[in-house]
Design a protein around this motif. Structure first.
Motif, PDB file in Angstrom:
ATOM      1  N   GLN A 114     -78.494  32.696  26.538  1.00  0.00           N
ATOM      2  CA  GLN A 114     -78.406  31.337  26.002  1.00  0.00           C
ATOM      3  C   GLN A 114     -76.951  30.905  26.024  1.00  0.00           C
ATOM      4  O   GLN A 114     -76.051  31.685  25.743  1.00  0.00           O
ATOM      5  CB  GLN A 114     -78.992  31.267  24.595  1.00  0.00           C
ATOM      6  CG  GLN A 114     -78.480  32.353  23.659  1.00  0.00           C
ATOM      7  CD  GLN A 114     -79.365  32.522  22.448  1.00  0.00           C
ATOM      8  OE1 GLN A 114     -80.581  32.475  22.553  1.00  0.00           O
ATOM      9  NE2 GLN A 114     -78.745  32.722  21.303  1.00  0.00           N
ATOM     10  N   GLU A 115     -76.752  29.642  26.397  1.00  0.00           N
ATOM     11  CA  GLU A 115     -75.407  29.224  26.740  1.00  0.00           C
ATOM     12  C   GLU A 115     -74.575  28.828  25.538  1.00  0.00           C
ATOM     13  O   GLU A 115     -73.368  29.057  25.506  1.00  0.00           O
ATOM     14  CB  GLU A 115     -75.497  28.045  27.716  1.00  0.00           C
ATOM     15  CG  GLU A 115     -74.197  27.734  28.425  1.00  0.00           C
ATOM     16  CD  GLU A 115     -74.333  26.528  29.330  1.00  0.00           C
ATOM     17  OE1 GLU A 115     -75.457  26.246  29.783  1.00  0.00           O
ATOM     18  OE2 GLU A 115     -73.318  25.857  29.575  1.00  0.00           O
ATOM     19  N   THR A 116     -75.199  28.191  24.543  1.00  0.00           N
ATOM     20  CA  THR A 116     -74.394  27.570  23.505  1.00  0.00           C
ATOM     21  C   THR A 116     -74.069  28.487  22.341  1.00  0.00           C
ATOM     22  O   THR A 116     -73.213  28.169  21.545  1.00  0.00           O
ATOM     23  CB  THR A 116     -75.105  26.333  22.942  1.00  0.00           C
ATOM     24  OG1 THR A 116     -76.466  26.674  22.729  1.00  0.00           O
ATOM     25  CG2 THR A 116     -75.022  25.191  23.908  1.00  0.00           C
ATOM     26  N   GLN A 117     -74.789  29.591  22.220  1.00  0.00           N
ATOM     27  CA  GLN A 117     -74.459  30.492  21.122  1.00  0.00           C
ATOM     28  C   GLN A 117     -74.902  31.906  21.429  1.00  0.00           C
ATOM     29  O   GLN A 117     -75.821  32.122  22.199  1.00  0.00           O
ATOM     30  CB  GLN A 117     -75.094  30.031  19.817  1.00  0.00           C
ATOM     31  CG  GLN A 117     -76.586  29.852  19.886  1.00  0.00           C
ATOM     32  CD  GLN A 117     -76.991  28.559  19.243  1.00  0.00           C
ATOM     33  OE1 GLN A 117     -76.532  28.246  18.172  1.00  0.00           O
ATOM     34  NE2 GLN A 117     -77.820  27.786  19.914  1.00  0.00           N
ATOM     35  N   GLN A 205     -70.299  30.541  18.724  1.00  0.00           N
ATOM     36  CA  GLN A 205     -70.892  29.302  19.207  1.00  0.00           C
ATOM     37  C   GLN A 205     -69.880  28.539  20.030  1.00  0.00           C
ATOM     38  O   GLN A 205     -68.684  28.599  19.772  1.00  0.00           O
ATOM     39  CB  GLN A 205     -71.320  28.427  18.031  1.00  0.00           C
ATOM     40  CG  GLN A 205     -72.561  28.965  17.347  1.00  0.00           C
ATOM     41  CD  GLN A 205     -73.009  28.069  16.237  1.00  0.00           C
ATOM     42  OE1 GLN A 205     -72.194  27.436  15.597  1.00  0.00           O
ATOM     43  NE2 GLN A 205     -74.298  28.034  16.007  1.00  0.00           N
ATOM     44  N   SER A 206     -70.406  27.847  21.026  1.00  0.00           N
ATOM     45  CA  SER A 206     -69.531  27.023  21.848  1.00  0.00           C
ATOM     46  C   SER A 206     -68.871  25.987  20.941  1.00  0.00           C
ATOM     47  O   SER A 206     -69.541  25.313  20.190  1.00  0.00           O
ATOM     48  CB  SER A 206     -70.365  26.338  22.917  1.00  0.00           C
ATOM     49  OG  SER A 206     -69.607  25.389  23.597  1.00  0.00           O
TER      50      SER A 206
ATOM     51  N   ILE D  50     -76.625  19.508  21.555  1.00  0.00           N
ATOM     52  CA  ILE D  50     -75.537  20.466  21.717  1.00  0.00           C
ATOM     53  C   ILE D  50     -75.785  21.822  21.078  1.00  0.00           C
ATOM     54  O   ILE D  50     -75.224  22.799  21.493  1.00  0.00           O
ATOM     55  CB  ILE D  50     -74.186  19.919  21.211  1.00  0.00           C
ATOM     56  CG1 ILE D  50     -74.380  19.059  19.975  1.00  0.00           C
ATOM     57  CG2 ILE D  50     -73.481  19.154  22.290  1.00  0.00           C
ATOM     58  CD1 ILE D  50     -73.079  18.552  19.411  1.00  0.00           C
ATOM     59  N   GLY D  51     -76.659  21.873  20.055  1.00  0.00           N
ATOM     60  CA  GLY D  51     -76.957  23.181  19.461  1.00  0.00           C
ATOM     61  C   GLY D  51     -77.510  24.136  20.499  1.00  0.00           C
ATOM     62  O   GLY D  51     -77.214  25.311  20.507  1.00  0.00           O
ATOM     63  N   ARG D  53     -80.256  26.091  23.221  1.00  0.00           N
ATOM     64  CA  ARG D  53     -81.228  27.150  23.032  1.00  0.00           C
ATOM     65  C   ARG D  53     -80.633  28.237  22.180  1.00  0.00           C
ATOM     66  O   ARG D  53     -79.458  28.538  22.285  1.00  0.00           O
ATOM     67  CB  ARG D  53     -81.620  27.746  24.384  1.00  0.00           C
ATOM     68  CG  ARG D  53     -82.728  27.005  25.030  1.00  0.00           C
ATOM     69  CD  ARG D  53     -83.964  27.865  25.349  1.00  0.00           C
ATOM     70  NE  ARG D  53     -84.150  29.074  24.626  1.00  0.00           N
ATOM     71  CZ  ARG D  53     -84.587  30.195  25.186  1.00  0.00           C
ATOM     72  NH1 ARG D  53     -84.814  30.222  26.472  1.00  0.00           N
ATOM     73  NH2 ARG D  53     -84.803  31.258  24.458  1.00  0.00           N
ATOM     74  N   GLU D  96     -78.966  21.688  29.258  1.00  0.00           N
ATOM     75  CA  GLU D  96     -78.155  21.672  28.039  1.00  0.00           C
ATOM     76  C   GLU D  96     -76.860  20.925  28.306  1.00  0.00           C
ATOM     77  O   GLU D  96     -76.224  21.148  29.324  1.00  0.00           O
ATOM     78  CB  GLU D  96     -77.843  23.101  27.598  1.00  0.00           C
ATOM     79  CG  GLU D  96     -79.074  23.796  27.075  1.00  0.00           C
ATOM     80  CD  GLU D  96     -78.772  25.182  26.558  1.00  0.00           C
ATOM     81  OE1 GLU D  96     -78.684  25.342  25.349  1.00  0.00           O
ATOM     82  OE2 GLU D  96     -78.614  26.083  27.384  1.00  0.00           O
ATOM     83  N   GLN D  99     -70.197  21.186  26.087  1.00  0.00           N
ATOM     84  CA  GLN D  99     -69.607  21.239  24.754  1.00  0.00           C
ATOM     85  C   GLN D  99     -69.191  19.829  24.349  1.00  0.00           C
ATOM     86  O   GLN D  99     -68.539  19.123  25.104  1.00  0.00           O
ATOM     87  CB  GLN D  99     -68.381  22.151  24.760  1.00  0.00           C
ATOM     88  CG  GLN D  99     -67.787  22.313  23.394  1.00  0.00           C
ATOM     89  CD  GLN D  99     -66.710  23.385  23.391  1.00  0.00           C
ATOM     90  OE1 GLN D  99     -66.784  24.365  24.094  1.00  0.00           O
ATOM     91  NE2 GLN D  99     -65.693  23.165  22.585  1.00  0.00           N
TER      92      GLN D  99
END
Lengths: 291, 380, 525, 390
Positions: A114-117, A205-206, D50-51, D53, D96, D99
Motif C-alpha cells: 500500500q502506497e500511502t501508509q 504515512q506519506s 489521500i488516506g 489504501r 491513489e 501526496q
C-alpha cells in the motif's frame, strides 16, 4: 488544571522532538557550511526506515539502524552533490525532498503493498521503554548537550565550525574542507534521522513529516545556529503546536497566527529588530581552492 | 567564417550533453525501479517504456503535457530572472500563493460582472496576481538590500507564511463553504465573467486537442511571459544589467550600475511573474481559490530554470520535460499500477544528475572555447 | 648570529596558464636570520611562498629542509606537511576564522587532543605570549580584535605550531607605524630565540630596517640575493624595477587648457573604520595634462580613485569636474559627466569574462541612445559596430567581437578595456595601472594611446606602481604616502628622476620624522 | 571522487537489496498480470482520497465495496496487490492521488478518458473535481461519496452517496454512555467541518440519551486534529497526543472520526488501558485479525466501531450500473434503515456488547421508526438536549 499543564508539557516534548532534531541536524550542516533544506526529506525517509526496518527486522534495533541508514544515505547524496560536485545547495535539497517523497511511497507499495501508509509496526520498545519517548527525551537530555560539547569542546567541532566560517583559512591550516563538510552533513543527517524516528514509530504515512524539517530550519535560525538554543527554539514551536488544541487558546487566537508566528519571528530576528542572527559566513558557499 | 559556424553548432551540441546524460542515467534508474515494482518482470518494464514513448505520440497526452508544462514555464521564468541576477529567489512558492490570493480577491469583490468585459477581468487578474507576487517578494528584497540578509532564508520563511495567510483568507473572510455541504476549504466561486475560457471554446473546435484537456487562456499569458522574458533578457538593458550583476557584481558597480537597485528590481519582477504561476488552476480549472491547490510548483520552477540554463527557451524545454514526466507518470500509474511517486523520485534524480552534468560541461566548454579562440587569434 | 642553512629551495618553477610565475628560483634561509623577499606585485613572491607552504606544488625543483642537522629533500602535499616541518605562514590577508575565539583560532588544526583541554592550551599559549611579547586577549571572538592584534594572533598560530621558519607576507601593509614598530621588536625577539623569518615586503625602508639578507624578485625570477651590508634602497629599487626596454614614445607637446578635475581637501575612510585612507588630499588636472600618482601600493591610491569615481563616499572635501560638484554622486552620474576609468584589476572590475566583446564594449554606456533605443532596447548592430571599431582601432587580436572575453589573452583584454574607455566621450580619464600584466608591445601601444588622449585635450589621472611608466607619461607627479600627497613634482620636460620620486615614495622627510627610531639609522638620499 | 561513487553505489545496492529481501519475505509473491482475457461488460474506476489504501478506515471500506462487487458480480480489480479476481464481467481499477491530493481531478479524468463507465470519487474532497470532470464527460457516470450539490448545480451524470453518520454515531454514543465508568467520554474529529460534526453531534446525542451524567457540561470532551486537510487525516502522532490528554482528563472512552489519525487514538487507548471506538470500517475486527501483534493488542481496546458502509454504497452503485447500464443523477442516502450505518458487533467484542446489545438494538429500531430523531447539527443537538431535560 494540572492535567492541562501535564498535557502541554507532554505534548510540547513530543511535538518538539522531531523539530529539535531537525534543527540540530541543520546546525551541523550549516556550521560546516552546507545549507540543507532536505531535512524535511530526511525526517520522512528515516521515519519510513524505522518503521520498515522494525517491521521486517522484528526489532526496534533494526528500526533504529535502518532509520538512521535512510537519513544517512539521503545526507550522503546531498554531500556528494554539494561538496564534491559543488552544485547549488538549495537545488540539491529541493531535489532530495522530492526524491524522499517518491522513494518512501514507492518502497511502501513494494514492501507493504500500500502506497500511502505502512502497516502497523509492533516493535516500538527498547529496554522496555517506548522508543518515541526515549528518543524525544534523549534530545533534551543527551543529544543537545552532546552536540554542544562536540561542536565547542572537541577538535572535530572546532574544525567543523572553521570550514563553515572561513574555509580558506581552514584549508591554509591543512584542514580538509571537503572532509569536514562531509562530516558535518553526515552527522547532521544522523541527528535529523533521530527526528524521523521520534515522529511516530508505529506507522509511517506519506506526508507524516508535515513541514517539520522547515520548522527545524526556522528553529535553527532563531537559535542562532547554536545547538542548545536551537533545541530550545524548537520547544517554542512544539509549545505552540501543543496549545493550539486547547479550547481557550482556540477561542482567542486564530490558528493561522500560531502557525505563522515562528516564521514571522525568524524574519523579525533576521531584520535585526530583536536580537541578532548571524549565519556561518561561508554557509552555502561552495569552496574551490585557488586564487 | 564557415569554421566559426560549425563551432557554434558544436558548442550548442555540447550544451545538450548534460540534459542527454541526465535523461539517460535517469532512464536506467527508472528501468530498475519499475523492475522492482513489477517484481522483476522485464516484459512489464519494457512495456512501461513503450507506454512512456506513446505518451509523446498521443494528441491527448500532448495536450496534457502542454497543460502541465504551462505553470512550470511561468515558474521557471520567474526563478530564472532572479537567478540571472545572482539572487536566489526560492520564494516563488509563496509568491504564487499570494499572487493567486490577491487576484482572487479582485475576482470575488471587484471584477466586472458583464461577460463582455471578460478580457478586462483577465488583464486585471494578471495585474493583481503580479502585484501579489511582487508584494511577497518585497520583504525579502528589502531585507536583502537594506540589511544584507540572505534571500534564501527569508524566502523560505515567506513561503511558510504565505501558506498560512492563504489558509486564513480561505477559511475566514473569503470562505465559500456553505453550511450543510461538506466541502474542502475554498473561497466563494468567482463570477462567471472572470473564469478563464477554454482554448477549445475560443477556437470553436479548430483545436487539435480534445475539449477536456485543461488548456485555458492562461496559456497565452504563459506564452507572452516567455516572449517578453526572452526580449527583456536578450534584447534590453534591463536584462543586460541583470546579467551583469549575476556575472560580476564588482564590475557592475564599476560600470555605474547600482547593484542594489538591480537586485531589488530582479527580485520584485521575479515575484511578480511568480504571482502568475498557478492562475491556470485557480481561474481556469477551479474557478475558486483554495490554499489546498497544487503545491510545489515554485520549487519545480527552480529546477526547471536551472536545467534550462536560465534561458527562456531552455525553461520551456525543461518545463516540457517535466510535463512529459508527469503525464507519462499518470499513464504508467493507470496502465501498470506503477505509482506516481516513482516519477517524483525520477524527477528529483534528473534534477541532481543534470545539474551536476551541466556544471561539469560548462567548465569544459569554456575551457575549450578559450583554447580555440587563442589559437585562432594566433595569440600565444 | 645567523647560523647554518635550514631551508633551501632549488630550481623552483611554477607555471600557470599563460604565465611563468616562478622561473627556476633558488632561495635559501639560515637559522636565526631575517631574509627579506622584495619585488613588485606579480613578481612571483607569493607563488614561491605558497609553494614553500604546500599550497601549490612546483612543476620543477626541490625543497630541502634541515631535519636532524641535515638538509633533506621534502615534498609538501599540503600545508599540514609544511607545518610538520616547522614552517609557518602569516598570510597578507589574515587567515583568521571570524566567529571563533582567539584561542580557538590559535589551536585550530593543531589541537592538543580530540577533546580540547582549553586550560592546558591556554597555559601553553600564555607561555608563548610571554616569551615572544605577543599579548592578545584569548577568549574573545577574533573579529573584535584590532588589525595589529589579529596579526599577533596569526604569529601566535605559527609559534604554537612550533614553527622554526616564519613566512611573513607583507605583514606591515595593514599596520600603523606604532604597530609596525612593535612588530619589528617582536621579529627581533623571535630571531634571538632562533627562529628564521622570511619577510616579504615592497616597502624598502622596512626591509632595510629589519632584514639580514635581501632577495629581489622580478617577473618570476629571483634576480639577486645580498646581505644587508651590500644593499641600499636605490640598489634594491633598481633591481626590483629592472631595466625594461626603454620605450621611446615621444611625448606630445600640449599646452594645458582649463582645469578639468579639481580635488579639494578630500578625505576618505578605508575599509577599517576610523582609519583614513585618503587624508586631506588636494590637486587638480587640466585639459591635455597627465597627472601621475606615485606611491607604494596601499598608501591610499585605490581609495582616492574610488572616491573620485563615486564608488566610495568621501568623509570630507570636494571633487569637481569642470567646476561641477560631483562629490558623493553615484558612478553612473559621474561617468555621464565625462569620466572614463581603466580599473587596476581588469578581471575583477573591468570586464565580464563570459560576455562577448561586443557586450563588454559598452559597459556603463549601454543606456546611451547610440546603443539602445529609448535607453532600453539594445541596438545590436550598433554595439557590434562599436566593438569592431575598438577592436580595429586598438589592435585587439580576436576572431570577432562575438567571442567571450574570457577567450582573449590578458594583453588583448587590457587593450580592449583601454580602447573602450578611450572611445567613450570623456573629459577625464582615470587610468589605474593601465599596463599591469601586459607585454611590452601592448604596453607601448597603451602609452601611445594615452598620449593621443593628451593631444585630444583630455585630463588624465594616472596611478601606477611602475615608476618608469609614471615618469615617461606624467606632466606632474603627486607622490602619495600614508594617504597624503606629500610632494608634487613638475615633470613637464621629463626632468624628474626615479631617485627623486623613490625618495618621497618611501616617505621622504615625513618618514624621517615619524619613523625616526626605525629608519633613523639609515640615511636616505 | 571515484571512491565516493563506489561507496554510494554499494550502499544503495545493499539498502535496496536489503529492503527488497525483507519486503519479499513478508508480502506474498503474486504473478503480475492475473487478469483474465475478454472484454468486461462494465468498467468501474475509483479514486481514493489521500488516506489511501490501508487506512483501515474510510478508503479500506470503499475497497471492500469493490471486492464485494467482484465477488458477487464476477469481476476483477486491475493491478491490485491482493489480486482480487472472480471473473471478467466487471473490470475495476482504483487510483491513489499524490501526496497532498492535488491531482484528484487528473486521476478522475484519466479514468473517464479511458472508457471507464462509472467513476467514483471516494470522499468529499472530490466535490468540485467531479463536478468539473462530469461536465467534460457527459457519457460517463460519476458517483461521489459524502458530498453533493445544490439542485441547480447538480450535474446530470453524478450520483451522490450520502450517509446519515449521526445515526450510527448515536448508537456508538449510546454504547459509550452505557459503558463509561468515569462518566466522561471523548470525541476526536479530523477536521472541524460539517461532515465531521455530524459524527460528533450524533455521538453526543446518543451518549446523553442513555446517560444523564453525560448531559453535564464538560462531560463529553471534543477536539479536532487540525484545520489543514494535509494534517487532519494522516496524523497519528497528534491523534495519540489528544487522546492521551482526554484520557488523562478522565475520559475512559474516545470515539474518533479522523481517518488514519485514529491509529494514534487506538495506540493511546492501549497505552492508557482505556477504550476507543473506531469509525467507518469495523476497525476492531480489522485490527484483531491483523498479522501484527500490535494491531491485535490495540484491537482489545476497541469496544466497537461506527460502521459507515461505504462498501455498501460502492457495491450498490456498481450493481445498479451493472444491472441498468446507467445510474441517475440522484442522491442516495444511507442511514440505519438502509443498513448504511451501524455499529460493529463481532466475535471479538461480543462479550463486551452482549449485556447492552438489546438496549442498543432497541434504540436502533426507534431511530428507524422515527421515534428518535437524531440531531445532525449543533443547533439540533441543543434542541435535542433540551428535550431530554437534565
Amino acid at each position: 488544571m494540572w492535567q492541562t499543564i501535564w498535557f502541554i508539557i507532554r505534548s510540547t516534548i513530543i511535538s518538539s522532538a522531531p523539530i529539535g532534531y531537525a534543527a540540530l541536524g541543520g546546525v551541523f550542516n550549516e556550521r560546516s557550511g552546507v545549507v540543507n533544506i532536505a531535512l524535511e526529506g530526511i525526517l520522512l525517509v528515516s521515519s519510513f526506515g524505522y518503521v520498515a526496518g522494525a517491521f521486517f527486522g522484528h526489532s526496534a534495533w533494526w528500526g533504529l539502524f535502518w532509520g538512521i541508514m535512510a537519513g544517512l544515505l539521503l545526507s550522503l547524496i546531498h554531500a556528494v552533490a554539494t561538496v564534491t560536485f559543488k552544485i547549488n545547495h538549495i537545488v540539491s535539497g529541493v531535489a532530495l525532498n522530492t526524491i524522499a517523497i517518491g522513494v518512501t511511497r514507492m518502497l511502501s507499495l513494494v514492501m507493504f503493498g500500500q502506497e500511502t501508509q505502512s502497516k502497523t509496526n509492533s516493535y516500538t520498545q527498547i529496554f522496555g521503554m517506548d522508543i518515541q519517548w526515549l528518543v524525544a527525551l534523549m534530545l533534551f537530555l543527551v543529544i543537545a548537550p552532546l552536540s554542544y560539547w562536540l561542536l565547542f569542546k572537541t577538535s572535530l567541532g572546532l574544525r567543523l565550525r572553521s570550514v563553515g566560517e572561513n574555509p580558506e583559512a581552514a584549508d591554509s591550516l591543512g584542514i580538509s574542507v571537503e572532509k569536514m563538510r562531509y562530516t558535518g552533513v553526515l552527522i547532521g543527517g544522523v541527528i535529523a534521522s533521530l527526528g524521523g524516528i521520534a515522529l511516530y514509530p508505529t506507522i509511517w504515512q506519506s506526508g507524516i513529516s508535515g513541514g517539520r524539517g522547515f520548522i527545524g530550519l526556522a528553529s535553527m535560525i532563531l537559535g542562532n545556529w547554536m545547538p542548545i538554543r536551537s533545541v530550545l527554539a524548537s520547544t517554542m514551536f512544539g509549545f505552540a503546536d501543543a496549545i493550539r488544541l486547547l479550547d481557550f487558546v482556540k477561542a482567542y487566537i486564530p490558528d493561522e497566527f500560531l502557525t505563522a508566528l515562528p516564521y514571522v519571528l525568524v524574519l523579525v530576528v533576521l531584520a535585526g529588530l530583536i536580537g541578532k542572527a548571524r549565519p556561518p559566513r561561508a554557509d552555502g558557499v561552495p569552496y574551490v581552492r585557488g586564487e | 567564417m564557415p569554421k566559426k559556424k560549425t563551432n557554434n553548432i558544436k558548442y550548442f551540441l555540447l550544451s545538450l550533453v548534460a540534459p542527454v546524460v541526465g535523461i539517460l542515467i535517469s532512464a536506467i534508474l527508472l528501468f530498475f525501479l519499475i523492475l522492482l515494482i513489477r517484481k522483476g518482470s522485464i516484459s512489464d518494464t519494457i512495456h512501461a517504456f513503450y507506454i512512456m514513448g506513446q505518451t509523446l505520440t498521443s494528441t491527448q497526452d500532448l495536450g496534457y503535457i502542454i497543460a502541465r508544462a504551462e505553470p512550470l514555464v511561468i515558474s521557471g521564468i520567474a526563478a530564472a530572472i532572479a537567478f540571472r541576477a545572482g539572487v536566489f529567489n526560492i520564494g516563488t512558492e509563496g509568491q504564487y500563493y499570494i499572487g493567486g490570493l490577491v487576484a482572487s480577491i479582485y475576482a470575488i469583490y471587484f471584477s466586472f460582472k458583464s461577460p463582455s468585459l471578460h478580457w478586462l477581468n483577465v488583464i486585471f487578474v494578471v495585474i493583481f496576481a503580479m502585484l501579489g507576487g511582487a508584494l511577497w517578494a518585497l520583504i525579502p528584497a528589502i531585507l536583502k538590500v537594506k540589511k544584507g540578509v540572505h534571500e534564501v532564508i527569508t524566502t523560505i520563511m515567506m513561503n511558510q507564511i504565505a501558506y498560512t495567510t492563504a489558509k486564513y483568507f480561505v477559511n475566514g473572510p473569503l470562505s465559500g463553504v456553505k453550511g450543510g455541504e461538506s466541502l474542502e476549504p475554498k473561497t466563494m466561486n468567482f463570477p462567471a465573467a472572470v473564469d478563464f475560457h477554454r482554448l477549445y471554446d475560443i477556437f470553436h473546435g479548430h483545436f487539435p486537442f480534445p475539449k477536456y484537456i485543461p488548456l485555458y487562456e492562461s496559456l497565452f499569458i504563459a506564452a507572452i511571459i516567455v516572449f517578453v522574458a526572452y526580449i527583456i533578457i536578450f534584447y534590453t538593458n534591463w536584462g543586460f544589467e541583470i546579467e551583469m550583476l549575476g556575472t560580476n557584481p564588482n564590475a557592475t558597480k564599476y560600470s555605474g550600475v547600482p547593484p542594489k537597485v538591480v537586485v531589488f528590481n530582479a527580485m520584485l519582477w521575479s515575484g511578480a511573474i511568480a504571482g502568475l504561476i498557478n492562475i491556470q488552476e485557480i481561474f481556469g480549472i477551479k474557478g475558486y481559490y483554495t490554499h489546498h491547490m497544487t503545491s510545489g510548483l515554485g520549487f519545480d520552477g527552480i529546477a526547471v530554470a536551472l536545467i534550462g540554463y536560465n534561458n527562456p527557451i531552455g525553461v520551456v524545454l525543461a518545463a516540457f520535460l517535466f510535463g512529459f514526466l508527469r503525464t507519462a507518470g499518470y499513464n504508467l500509474q493507470f496502465e501498470l499500477g506503477i505509482p506516481n511517486s516513482t516519477m517524483d523520485l525520477i524527477t528529483g534524480f534528473i534534477i541532481i544528475v543534470m545539474v551536476i552534468a551541466s556544471v561539469a560541461m560548462n567548465r569544459y566548454i569554456s575551457k575549450l572555447r578559450r583554447k580555440e579562440v587563442l589559437s585562432e587569434a594566433g595569440d600565444r | 648570529m645567523p647560523g647554518d642553512i635550514i631551508l633551501k629551495m632549488e630550481n623552483i618553477t611554477k607555471r600557470f596558464p599563460g604565465v611563468l610565475a616562478n622561473d627556476h628560483i633558488n632561495f635559501d634561509l639560515r637559522e636565526g636570520e631575517v631574509h627579506a623577499l622584495v619585488g613588485e606585485n606579480g613578481a612571483g613572491k607569493s607563488t614561491l611562498m605558497k609553494i614553500l607552504y604546500g599550497l601549490y606544488h612546483p612543476d620543477e625543483g626541490t625543497i630541502y629542509i634541515k631535519v636532524d642537522g641535515e638538509l633533506k629533500p621534502v615534498k609538501f602535499k599540503n600545508p599540514q606537511d609544511a607545518i610538520k616541518h616547522g614552517i609557518g605562514m602569516v598570510h597578507q590577508h589574515f587567515m583568521l576564522v571570524y566567529g571563533l575565539t582567539t584561542i580557538e583560532n590559535i589551536i585550530l588544526g593543531y589541537e592538543p587532543s580530540a577533546v580540547i583541554d582549553f586550560d592546558t592550551a591556554k597555559k601553553e599559549i600564555q607561555k608563548i605570549m610571554d616569551e615572544s611579547g605577543l599579548h592578545v586577549p584569548l577568549d574573545v571572538d577574533v573579529e573584535v580584535l584590532s588589525v595589529g592584534q589579529q596579526q599577533r594572533v596569526e604569529i601566535l598560530k605559527v609559534l604554537y605550531r612550533k614553527a622554526k621558519i616564519l613566512i611573513l607576507d607583507e605583514p606591515t601593509a595593514v599596520l600603523t607605524p606604532q604597530e609596525t614598530d612593535e612588530l619589528f621588536n617582536i621579529i627581533n625577539r623571535l630571531k634571538e630565540q632562533g627562529h628564521s623569518i622570511i619577510f616579504i615586503s615592497h616597502k624598502l625602508h622596512e626591509v632595510m630596517a629589519i632584514a639580514d639578507r635581501i632577495s629581489v624578485m622580478r617577473k618570476g625570477r629571483l634576480v639577486h640575493t645580498m646581505p644587508k651590508s651590500e644593499a641600499t634602497k636605490e640598489k634594491i629599487a633598481e633591481l626590483m624595477v629592472g631595466h625594461p626596454v626603454l620605450l621611446d614614445v615621444p611625448r606630445p607637446n600640449v599646452t594645458p587648457g582649463e582645469t578639468i578635475l579639481e580635488v579639494e581637501n578630500l578625505t576618505v575612510e578605508s575599509d577599517t573604520k576610523g582609519v583614513m585612507a585618503v587624508d586631506n588630499v588636494s590637486f587638480y588636472i587640466r585639459a591635455g595634462e597627465i597627472y601621475g600618482i606615485a606611491g607604494v601600493e596601499g598608501n591610499g591610491q585605490a581609495e582616492l580613485i574610488e572616491a573620485i569615481y563615486g564608488l566610495r563616499p568621501p568623509k570630507g572635501g570636494k571633487i569637481t569636474i569642470k567646476g561641477e560638484d560631483i562629490t558623493g554622486k553615484p558612478t553612473h552620474v559621474i561617468r555621464k559627466k565625462g569620466v572614463s576609468h581603466i580599473p587596476g584589476d581588469r578581471h575583477k572590475f573591468g570586464v565580464f569574462l563570459p560576455f562577448t566583446l561586443a557586450d563588454n564594449s559598452i559597459l556603463g554606456h549601454h543606456r546611451e541612445e547610440n546603443f539602445a533605443k529609448y535607453g532600453i532596447f539594445r541596438k545590436f548592430s550598433n554595439i557590434a559596430q562599436w566593438a569592431r571599431e575598438i577592436i580595429k582601432k586598438f589592435d585587439v587580436r580576436t576572431p570577432s567581437e562575438k567571442v567571450p572575453m574570457s577567450a582573449l589573452s590578458g594583453g588583448n583584454q587590457q587593450k580592449f578595456v583601454v580602447g573602450r574607455e578611450i572611445s567613450f566621450e570623456h573629459e577625464l580619464m582615470i587610468a589605474a595601472h593601465p599596463t599591469r600584466g601586459v607585454d611590452i608591445g601592448a604596453m607601448e601601444f597603451i602609452y601611445r594611446q594615452l598620449f593621443e588622449e593628451k593631444k585630444q585635450k583630455k585630463a588624465i589621472l594616472l596611478v601606477s606602481a611602475d615608476l618608469d611608466e609614471l615618469l615617461l607619461l606624467s606632466d606632474r607627479i603627486g607622490v602619495m604616502f600614508k594617504g597624503k600627497i606629500i610632494k608634487e613634482l613638475d615633470n613637464t620636460s621629463r626632468q624628474v628622476t626615479p631617485k627623486e620620486v623613490g625618495y618621497y615614495m618611501l616617505g621622504g622627510d615625513v618618514e624621517i620624522h615619524e619613523d625616526s627610531d626605525i629608519a633613523g639609522g639609515e640615511q636616505s638620499a | 571522487m571515484k571512491k565516493v561513487f563506489t561507496i554510494i553505489t554499494v550502499l544503495a545496492l545493499v539498502l535496496t537489496l536489503g529492503l527488497m529481501g525483507c519486503g519479499q519475505s513478508q508480502t506474498s509473491n503474486q504473478n503480475s498480470g492475473g487478469q483474465a482475457s475478454g472484454e468486461p461488460k462494465l468498467k468501474v474506476g475509483v479514486v481514493f482520497d489521500i488516506g489511501g489504501r490501508g487506512d483501515k478506515s474510510f478508503n479500506d471500506s470503499a475497497y471492500r465495496g469493490l471486492v464485494k462487487a467482484a465477488k458477487e458480480l464476477g469481476g476483477y480489480i486491475k493491478d491490485d496487490p491482493d489480486n482480487v479476481n472472480y471473473g471478467t464481467n466487471i473490470e475495476m481499477k482504483y487510483l491513489e492521488p499524490k501526496q497532498g491530493g492535488s491531482d484528484r481531478e487528473q486521476l478522475l479524468r484519466k479514468l473517464a478518458e479511458n472508457g471507464y463507465d462509472l467513476v467514483i470519487g471516494v470522499g468529499f474532497a472530490f466535490t468540485d473535481a467531479i463536478k468539473n470532470v462530469a461536465k467534460d464527460f457527459p457519457n460517463v457516470h460519476f458517483a461521489i461519496i459524502d458530498s453533493c450539490y445544490s439542485p441547480d448545480e447538480h450535474p446530470a451524470n453524478v450520483t451522490c452517496l450520502l450517509f446519515k453518520e449521526q445515526e450510527g454515531s448515536f448508537l456508538v454514543g449510546a454504547i459509550a454512555g452505557y459503558k463509561t465508568e468515569t462518566n466522561k467520554i471523548g470525541f476526536i474529529g479530523g477536521m472541524d467541518i460539517p461532515l465531521i460534526r455530524k459524527f460528533m453531534v450524533g455521538y453526543e446525542a446518543g451518549a446523553m440519551y442513555v446517560n444523564p451524567e453525560l448531559r453535564k457540561d464538560g462531560a463529553i470532551m471534543t477536539a479536532f486534529v487540525s484545520d489543514d486537510p494535509g494534517q487532519a487525516w494522516n496524523n497519528p502522532p497528534k491523534g495519540k497526543e489528544i487522546a492521551i490528554s482526554q484520557y488523562d482528563q478522565g475520559a475512559d472512552i474516545i470515539y474518533h472520526a479522523a481517518g488514519g489519525t485514529g491509529m494514534g487514538v487506538f495506540e493511546a487507548a492501549l497505552e492508557k488501558n482505556k477504550w476507543a471506538i473506531g469509525v467507518d470500517s469495523d476497525q476492531g475486527l480489522i485490527l484483531a485479525t491483523s498479522d501484527q501483534e500490535k494491531d491485535r493488542e490495540m484491537a482489545k481496546h476497541i469496544i466497537t466501531s461506527m460502521l459507515k458502509r461505504v462498501d455498501t454504497a460502492v457495491y450498490t452503485i456498481i450493481k445498479e450500473m451493472y444491472d441498468n447500464g446507467k445510474v441517475d443523477a440522484k442522491v442516495m442516502e444511507f442511514g440505519l434503515k438502509e443498513n448504511g450505518v451501524g455499529y460493529a458487533y463481532n466475535d471479538y467484542n461480543k462479550d463486551l456488547l452482549d449485556p447492552i446489545k438489546p438496549q442498543v438494538d432497541e434504540l436502533k429500531q426507534k431511530i428507524i421508526n422515527g421515534e428518535i430523531k437524531v440531531p445532525a447539527t449543533d443547533d439540533e443537538l441543543q434542541q435535542f438536549k433540551a428535550s431530554l431535560g437534565q
